[in-house]
Design an enzyme around this catalytic site. Structure first.
Site, mmCIF file in Angstrom:
data_model
loop_
_atom_site.group_PDB
_atom_site.id
_atom_site.type_symbol
_atom_site.label_atom_id
_atom_site.label_comp_id
_atom_site.label_asym_id
_atom_site.label_seq_id
_atom_site.Cartn_x
_atom_site.Cartn_y
_atom_site.Cartn_z
ATOM 1 C CE LYS A 14 76.104 0.916 31.165
ATOM 2 N NZ LYS A 14 76.468 -0.289 31.959
ATOM 3 N NE ARG A 89 73.490 -2.585 25.127
ATOM 4 C CZ ARG A 89 73.614 -2.791 26.425
ATOM 5 N NH1 ARG A 89 74.654 -3.453 26.881
ATOM 6 N NH2 ARG A 89 72.715 -2.344 27.279
ATOM 7 N NE ARG A 128 70.400 -3.866 37.855
ATOM 8 C CZ ARG A 128 71.006 -3.493 36.724
ATOM 9 N NH1 ARG A 128 71.535 -2.278 36.629
ATOM 10 N NH2 ARG A 128 71.100 -4.312 35.692
ATOM 11 N NE ARG A 134 67.228 -5.816 33.473
ATOM 12 C CZ ARG A 134 68.273 -5.160 32.983
ATOM 13 N NH1 ARG A 134 68.559 -3.942 33.430
ATOM 14 N NH2 ARG A 134 69.047 -5.719 32.070
ATOM 15 N NE ARG A 146 73.004 -8.355 31.808
ATOM 16 C CZ ARG A 146 72.463 -7.757 32.876
ATOM 17 N NH1 ARG A 146 72.042 -8.484 33.903
ATOM 18 N NH2 ARG A 146 72.341 -6.444 32.906
#
Length: 206
Positions: A14, A89, A128, A134, A146
């Site tokens: 995204k 969401r 990533r 993160r 998640r």
């Protein structure tokens, strides 16, 4: 306004596609993740509360998210439109967003979902995590959580927009430019009437 919801599980691409769409359509990017991380960086009470939830892979309460979105809309009243990246969401958020946009005399034009399998998502997010810093990108268990949250809660939003005939699903695996072209085609098919009218007026004046 030309408002687009770009949808998909964590790691679906995204963020990458949002940047390309912003450049092409001059939209304002509204990513709740970015807004929350900004609060975290500033060390606000909201940021500290959100950080704990985000680090564990949980969703931030609707009231907090909607409040941030409303504030962003107020600050960008002259925008050509918005691209909602990773938001809404939940169905409750989608309903709240519709009400919020209606207050600004606009609405969601279409929702585009990028579909990617869990194995590929885990692979992408772990990669990533090597550079993002993160915590929720560096732990496979948190990544799986998640994705599960997305599948059990967020994916229901697709049905909400499908009922409005605004939902479109695309394969999120492939060449970035190819996926971008497909998204652009969908967006072009759903340009608001006022945008088309404005374009026609400009042509006549020219």
């Amino acid at each position: 306004m030309h408002n687009i919801v770009l949808f998909g599980p964590p790691g679906a691409g995204k963020g990458t596609q949002s940047q390309k769409l912003i450049a092409k359509y001059h939209l304002v990017h509204l990513s709740t993740g970015d807004l929350l991380r900004a609060q975290i960086a500033e060390g606000t009470d909201l940021g500290l509360q959100a950080k704990k939830l985000m680090d564990e892979g949980f969703l931030v309460p609707d009231a907090v998210v909607i409040g941030m979105i409303g504030s962003a809309l107020e600050k960008n009243k002259q925008a050509a439109g918005f691209i909602f990246d990773g938001f809404p969401r939940t169905v409750a958020q989608a309903e709240s967003l519709d009400r919020l946009l209606a207050e600004h005399n606009t609405s969601v034009a279409c929702m585009v979902a990028l579909e990617v399998g869990e194995q590929e998502l885990v692979k992408r997010l772990l990669e990533r995590g090597k550079t993002s810093g993160r915590p929720d990108d560096q732990d496979e268990a948190k990544i799986s959580r998640r994705v599960q949250v997305y599948n059990t809660e967020t994916a229901q939003v697709a049905g909400y927009y499908a009922s409005q005939q605004k939902f479109y699903s695309l394969n999120g695996i492939g060449e970035i430019e190819s996926i971008f072209a497909q998204i652009s085609d969908l967006i072009d098919q759903h340009k608001p009437a006022e945008t088309a009218a404005a374009a026609a007026t400009r042509e006549v004046k020219a």
